[in-house]
Design a protein around this motif. Structure first.
Motif, PDB file in Angstrom:
ATOM      1  N   GLY A  24       0.504  -1.661  -0.270  1.00 30.94           N
ATOM      2  CA  GLY A  24      -0.025   0.288  -0.138  1.00 30.94           C
ATOM      3  C   GLY A  24       0.859   1.051  -0.179  1.00 30.94           C
ATOM      4  N   ALA A  25       0.307   2.146  -0.361  1.00 32.15           N
ATOM      5  CA  ALA A  25       1.118   3.643  -0.061  1.00 32.15           C
ATOM      6  C   ALA A  25       1.807   4.474   0.748  1.00 32.15           C
ATOM      7  CB  ALA A  25       0.040   4.517  -0.970  1.00 32.15           C
ATOM      8  N   TYR A  26       1.062   3.941   2.063  1.00 34.69           N
ATOM      9  CA  TYR A  26       2.118   3.720   2.788  1.00 34.69           C
ATOM     10  C   TYR A  26       2.710   3.327   4.082  1.00 34.69           C
ATOM     11  CZ  TYR A  26      -0.982   7.929   2.267  1.00 34.69           C
ATOM     12  OH  TYR A  26      -2.072   8.716   1.312  1.00 34.69           O
ATOM     13  N   ASP A  27       2.565   1.606   3.335  1.00 35.74           N
ATOM     14  CA  ASP A  27       3.349   0.386   3.756  1.00 35.74           C
ATOM     15  C   ASP A  27       4.193   0.396   4.025  1.00 35.74           C
ATOM     16  OD1 ASP A  27       0.653  -0.810   3.978  1.00 35.74           O
ATOM     17  OD2 ASP A  27       1.230  -1.638   2.257  1.00 35.74           O
ATOM     18  N   PRO A  28       5.249  -0.126   4.968  1.00 34.00           N
ATOM     19  CA  PRO A  28       6.552  -0.428   4.901  1.00 34.00           C
ATOM     20  C   PRO A  28       7.127  -1.328   3.726  1.00 34.00           C
ATOM     21  CG  PRO A  28       5.860  -0.991   7.050  1.00 34.00           C
ATOM     22  CD  PRO A  28       4.325  -0.583   6.431  1.00 34.00           C
ATOM     23  N   VAL A  29       8.598  -0.763   3.051  1.00 34.84           N
ATOM     24  CA  VAL A  29       8.522  -1.560   1.863  1.00 34.84           C
ATOM     25  C   VAL A  29      10.203  -1.597   2.536  1.00 34.84           C
ATOM     26  CG1 VAL A  29       9.904  -1.145  -0.386  1.00 34.84           C
ATOM     27  CG2 VAL A  29       8.490   0.044   0.682  1.00 34.84           C
ATOM     28  N   GLU A  30      10.006  -3.489   1.501  1.00 37.33           N
ATOM     29  CA  GLU A  30      10.536  -4.610   2.392  1.00 37.33           C
ATOM     30  C   GLU A  30      12.366  -4.005   1.191  1.00 37.33           C
ATOM     31  OE1 GLU A  30       9.797  -8.655   2.934  1.00 37.33           O
ATOM     32  OE2 GLU A  30       7.870  -8.323   4.469  1.00 37.33           O
ATOM     33  N   LEU A  31      13.249  -4.542   1.505  1.00 36.41           N
ATOM     34  CA  LEU A  31      14.575  -3.838   0.860  1.00 36.41           C
ATOM     35  C   LEU A  31      14.882  -5.672   0.557  1.00 36.41           C
ATOM     36  CD1 LEU A  31      17.074  -2.351   3.351  1.00 36.41           C
ATOM     37  CD2 LEU A  31      16.167  -1.664   1.053  1.00 36.41           C
ATOM     38  N   PRO A  32      14.890  -5.611  -0.592  1.00 39.58           N
ATOM     39  CA  PRO A  32      15.542  -6.893  -0.920  1.00 39.58           C
ATOM     40  C   PRO A  32      16.558  -8.250  -0.429  1.00 39.58           C
ATOM     41  CG  PRO A  32      14.997  -5.544  -2.923  1.00 39.58           C
ATOM     42  CD  PRO A  32      15.591  -5.557  -1.836  1.00 39.58           C
TER      43      PRO A  32
ATOM     44  N   GLU B  97       8.932  -9.548  -2.561  1.00 45.38           N
ATOM     45  CA  GLU B  97       7.698  -9.355  -2.408  1.00 45.38           C
ATOM     46  C   GLU B  97       8.193  -7.854  -1.315  1.00 45.38           C
ATOM     47  OE1 GLU B  97       6.655 -13.114   0.948  1.00 45.38           O
ATOM     48  OE2 GLU B  97       7.674 -14.128  -1.557  1.00 45.38           O
ATOM     49  N   ARG B  98       6.949  -7.692  -1.506  1.00 46.05           N
ATOM     50  CA  ARG B  98       6.401  -6.373  -0.476  1.00 46.05           C
ATOM     51  C   ARG B  98       7.055  -5.260  -0.620  1.00 46.05           C
ATOM     52  NH1 ARG B  98       2.783  -6.558   2.641  1.00 46.05           N
ATOM     53  NH2 ARG B  98       3.858  -4.527   3.881  1.00 46.05           N
ATOM     54  N   SER B  99       7.831  -5.037  -2.021  1.00 40.50           N
ATOM     55  CA  SER B  99       8.538  -3.831  -2.561  1.00 40.50           C
ATOM     56  C   SER B  99       8.232  -2.844  -3.485  1.00 40.50           C
ATOM     57  CB  SER B  99      10.048  -4.845  -3.713  1.00 40.50           C
ATOM     58  OG  SER B  99       9.546  -5.698  -4.608  1.00 40.50           O
ATOM     59  N   THR B 100       6.580  -3.232  -3.623  1.00 36.11           N
ATOM     60  CA  THR B 100       6.348  -2.094  -4.874  1.00 36.11           C
ATOM     61  C   THR B 100       5.124  -1.033  -4.267  1.00 36.11           C
ATOM     62  OG1 THR B 100       7.314  -3.276  -6.703  1.00 36.11           O
ATOM     63  CG2 THR B 100       6.208  -2.252  -6.978  1.00 36.11           C
TER      64      THR B 100
ATOM     65  N   LEU C  24       2.905   8.556  -2.571  1.00 33.51           N
ATOM     66  CA  LEU C  24       2.769   7.472  -1.771  1.00 33.51           C
ATOM     67  C   LEU C  24       4.395   8.043  -0.520  1.00 33.51           C
ATOM     68  CD1 LEU C  24       3.846   4.929  -4.469  1.00 33.51           C
ATOM     69  CD2 LEU C  24       1.927   5.890  -3.579  1.00 33.51           C
ATOM     70  N   ARG C  25       4.362   7.525   0.234  1.00 36.08           N
ATOM     71  CA  ARG C  25       5.518   7.525   1.264  1.00 36.08           C
ATOM     72  C   ARG C  25       5.254   5.762   2.334  1.00 36.08           C
ATOM     73  NH1 ARG C  25       6.118  12.146   3.550  1.00 36.08           N
ATOM     74  NH2 ARG C  25       5.341  14.839   2.618  1.00 36.08           N
ATOM     75  N   ASN C  26       6.484   6.233   2.213  1.00 35.64           N
ATOM     76  CA  ASN C  26       7.172   3.929   2.422  1.00 35.64           C
ATOM     77  C   ASN C  26       8.271   4.660   3.074  1.00 35.64           C
ATOM     78  OD1 ASN C  26       6.194   4.507  -0.461  1.00 35.64           O
ATOM     79  ND2 ASN C  26       4.909   3.167   0.590  1.00 35.64           N
ATOM     80  N   THR C  27       8.476   4.036   4.356  1.00 35.94           N
ATOM     81  CA  THR C  27      10.110   3.958   5.186  1.00 35.94           C
ATOM     82  C   THR C  27      10.748   1.927   4.579  1.00 35.94           C
ATOM     83  OG1 THR C  27       8.885   4.670   6.655  1.00 35.94           O
ATOM     84  CG2 THR C  27      11.111   3.549   7.206  1.00 35.94           C
ATOM     85  N   MET C  28      11.640   2.079   4.346  1.00 35.06           N
ATOM     86  CA  MET C  28      12.315   0.725   4.094  1.00 35.06           C
ATOM     87  C   MET C  28      12.903   0.331   5.568  1.00 35.06           C
ATOM     88  SD  MET C  28      12.285   1.751   0.452  1.00 35.06           S
ATOM     89  CE  MET C  28      13.294   0.581  -0.079  1.00 35.06           C
ATOM     90  N   VAL C  29      12.006  -1.035   5.259  1.00 35.04           N
ATOM     91  CA  VAL C  29      13.153  -2.606   5.888  1.00 35.04           C
ATOM     92  C   VAL C  29      13.471  -2.896   5.709  1.00 35.04           C
ATOM     93  CG1 VAL C  29      10.424  -1.480   7.735  1.00 35.04           C
ATOM     94  CG2 VAL C  29      10.046  -3.381   6.860  1.00 35.04           C
ATOM     95  N   LYS C  30      14.092  -4.306   7.291  1.00 34.18           N
ATOM     96  CA  LYS C  30      14.689  -4.902   6.888  1.00 34.18           C
ATOM     97  C   LYS C  30      14.520  -6.450   5.633  1.00 34.18           C
ATOM     98  CE  LYS C  30      18.412  -8.397   8.446  1.00 34.18           C
ATOM     99  NZ  LYS C  30      19.677  -8.835   9.426  1.00 34.18           N
ATOM    100  N   GLY C  31      14.290  -6.826   4.600  1.00 37.77           N
ATOM    101  CA  GLY C  31      13.440  -7.680   4.063  1.00 37.77           C
ATOM    102  C   GLY C  31      13.780  -9.301   4.895  1.00 37.77           C
ATOM    103  N   ALA C  32      12.634 -10.423   4.474  1.00 42.01           N
ATOM    104  CA  ALA C  32      13.034 -11.258   4.288  1.00 42.01           C
ATOM    105  C   ALA C  32      14.291 -12.352   3.910  1.00 42.01           C
ATOM    106  CB  ALA C  32      11.434 -12.355   4.988  1.00 42.01           C
TER     107      ALA C  32
END
Length: 270
Positions: free
Chosen positions: A102-110, A170-173, A262-270
């Motif tokens: 979503g537009a304000y969800d965290p984005v996972e770093l691959p 996953e969860r990158s876009t 969009l406003r997203n914060t990058m977080v560590k991906g699984a």
């Protein structure tokens, strides 16, 4: 008219976003809603449950789109910065539904990538089934526009001549926050930690939205809820000297004038 998919206490709901509230449209998400042949008039007339705008939790527009097409090298400025010639045909690749947030969800770093890049893009959402479209039919099949950031793992992308592996983690876009049915998209921009890294006008597209629908519909039927990410302008991190990439905690803001943000914060991906 703005249409979105929001998370509720019991799941998700397609809504019309008005100036004072979000009104439910009677569908679980926009993909389901756009499959109705009368979706436009139904959206205008909807009087369903209302939600306050403050605190709306935007899901990605279409939870499980049948297809997500992306276009590479479609802004003149980006083509030039990458040292390439203008293409004769669109360069297409795909994403899968699990890549979308979503537009304000965290984005996972691959995971495993050290070269995660930003790509602000104008998104096109399909509102009617179309195959072998004329330009007029293609324009009529577009439900509206949204905002996309095609966050890309460059080191995975360039492992081969096929780009998909760097594009659909996953969860990158992020996509959203809404679909605007009557937009005239203007300036597109991207900020990373407050720095403007991309800025262009959507008129710089080599292949515009309707032309892309014409081309893709020659290959496969486009269906309601399908998404086309139309490409990114110049200013990507990979092309900078020295290169610049996203990291854990990076704040990514993607805007398109007349469409949304969009406003997203990058977080560590699984």
């Amino acid at each position: 008219m703005k249409l979105a998919t929001i998370r509720t206490g019991t799941g998700t709901a397609a809504v019309r976003v008005d100036d004072d509230a979000a009104v439910e449209l009677g569908a679980a998400d926009l993909g389901e809603f756009l499959a109705r042949p009368d979706w436009r008039s139904a959206a205008e007339a909807a009087t369903g449950s209302r939600h306050e705008l403050a605190g709306l939790d935007y899901a990605t527009l279409v939870r499980r789109p049948e297809k997500v097409f992306c276009v590479g090298l479609n802004y003149r400025s980006h083509i030039l910065e990458m040292g390439r010639e203008l293409p004769e045909h669109p360069a297409l690749f795909a994403k899968f539904a699990r890549a979308l947030v979503g537009a304000y969800d965290p984005v996972e770093l691959p995971a495993g990538s050290e070269q995660v890049d930003w790509e602000a893009e104008l998104g096109v959402v399909i509102g009617a089934e179309v195959r072998h479209a004329t330009l007029e039919q293609a324009a009529a099949a577009i439900a509206g526009f949204t905002v996309v950031n095609d966050v890309t793992a460059r080191d995975f992308q360039y492992r081969s001549v096929q780009w998909l592996q760097g594009k659909t983690f996953e969860r990158s876009t992020p996509v959203g926050p809404w679909l605007v049915t009557d937009a005239e998209p203007g300036e597109i921009s991207c900020e990373v930690d407050g720095d403007v890294v991309q800025k262009a006008d959507t008129s710089d597209l080599v292949f515009g939205p309707a032309a892309l629908v014409v081309y893709i519909s020659q290959i496969i039927t486009l269906a309601p809820g399908d998404i086309i990410a139309t490409g990114t302008p110049g200013g990507v991190g990979y092309a900078r000297k020295p290169a610049r990439y996203l990291a854990e905690g990076s704040e990514l803001v993607t805007r398109i004038e007349g469409v949304g943000e969009l406003r997203n914060t990058m977080v560590k991906g699984a």
